[in-house]
Design an enzyme around this catalytic site. Structure first.
Site, PDB file in Angstrom:
ATOM      1  N   CYS A  74       0.834  -1.204   0.000  1.00  0.00           N
ATOM      2  CA  CYS A  74       0.000   0.000   0.000  1.00  0.00           C
ATOM      3  C   CYS A  74       0.874   1.262   0.000  1.00  0.00           C
ATOM      4  CB  CYS A  74      -0.913  -0.072   1.226  1.00  0.00           C
ATOM      5  SG  CYS A  74      -1.505   1.486   1.870  1.00  0.00           S
ATOM      6  N   CYS A  77       0.370   3.845   2.784  1.00  0.00           N
ATOM      7  CA  CYS A  77       0.900   3.333   4.057  1.00  0.00           C
ATOM      8  C   CYS A  77       2.384   3.684   4.199  1.00  0.00           C
ATOM      9  CB  CYS A  77       0.736   1.814   4.150  1.00  0.00           C
ATOM     10  SG  CYS A  77      -0.978   1.271   4.086  1.00  0.00           S
TER      11      CYS A  77
END
Ligand SMILES: [Zn+2]
Length: 147
Positions: A74, A77
């Site tokens: 991600c 993230c």
């Protein structure tokens, strides 16, 4: 009771040997060590946790706990990760930062109603008090954590 120094304790697992240690966060500057293997217990950085460790740490923490539900693939993230490290460093002894790999712990992720990542949850006295979905700046994390 998060402001009471006598209550600023938490149970965390030693990263080296897995032993549960009860740490006095008011004395975190003294450099807590594992009672079994003697290695340092480092709380000035985000702690990766399993579902079981998550539950015992959140339930036992005498300080607010900021939890990052993330995944390795991600992109947002990865943007938030250094800010979480900064939060853990800046507020050591007053805030704990945990990281939950949502791919590894899908059940825990579902239980907390996390549908997108990153999702950041703030727990106080074992209960979720705030959440933020999506990438966040350091300033947003400070507000989320009430710092
Ligand atoms: Zn140990």
């Amino acid at each position: 009771m998060a402001g009471d120094p006598a209550a600023r304790r938490v149970t965390v697992r030693c990263r080296s040997c897995g032993r549960r240690n009860r740490v006095d966060l008011a004395r975190v500057g003294a450099g807590p060590k594992c009672a079994d293997c003697g290695r340092s217990i480092l709380l000035d950085r985000p702690l990766p946790v399993s579902d079981e460790e998550f539950r015992e740490t959140v339930a036992s923490a005498g300080v607010p706990v900021l939890v990052d539900f993330y995944a390795d693939w991600c992109g947002p993230c990865r943007v938030v990760a250094p800010f979480l490290e900064e939060m853990a460093r800046r507020h050591v002894g007053r805030l704990l930062v945990l990281k939950v790999d949502s791919d590894r712990w899908p059940e825990l992720t579902r239980q907390h109603g996390v549908r997108g990542i990153p999702t950041l949850l703030l727990f106080d006295e074992g209960r979720e008090v705030r959440r933020h979905v999506g990438a966040a700046s350091l300033a947003q994390l400070e507000r989320l954590a009430g710092c």
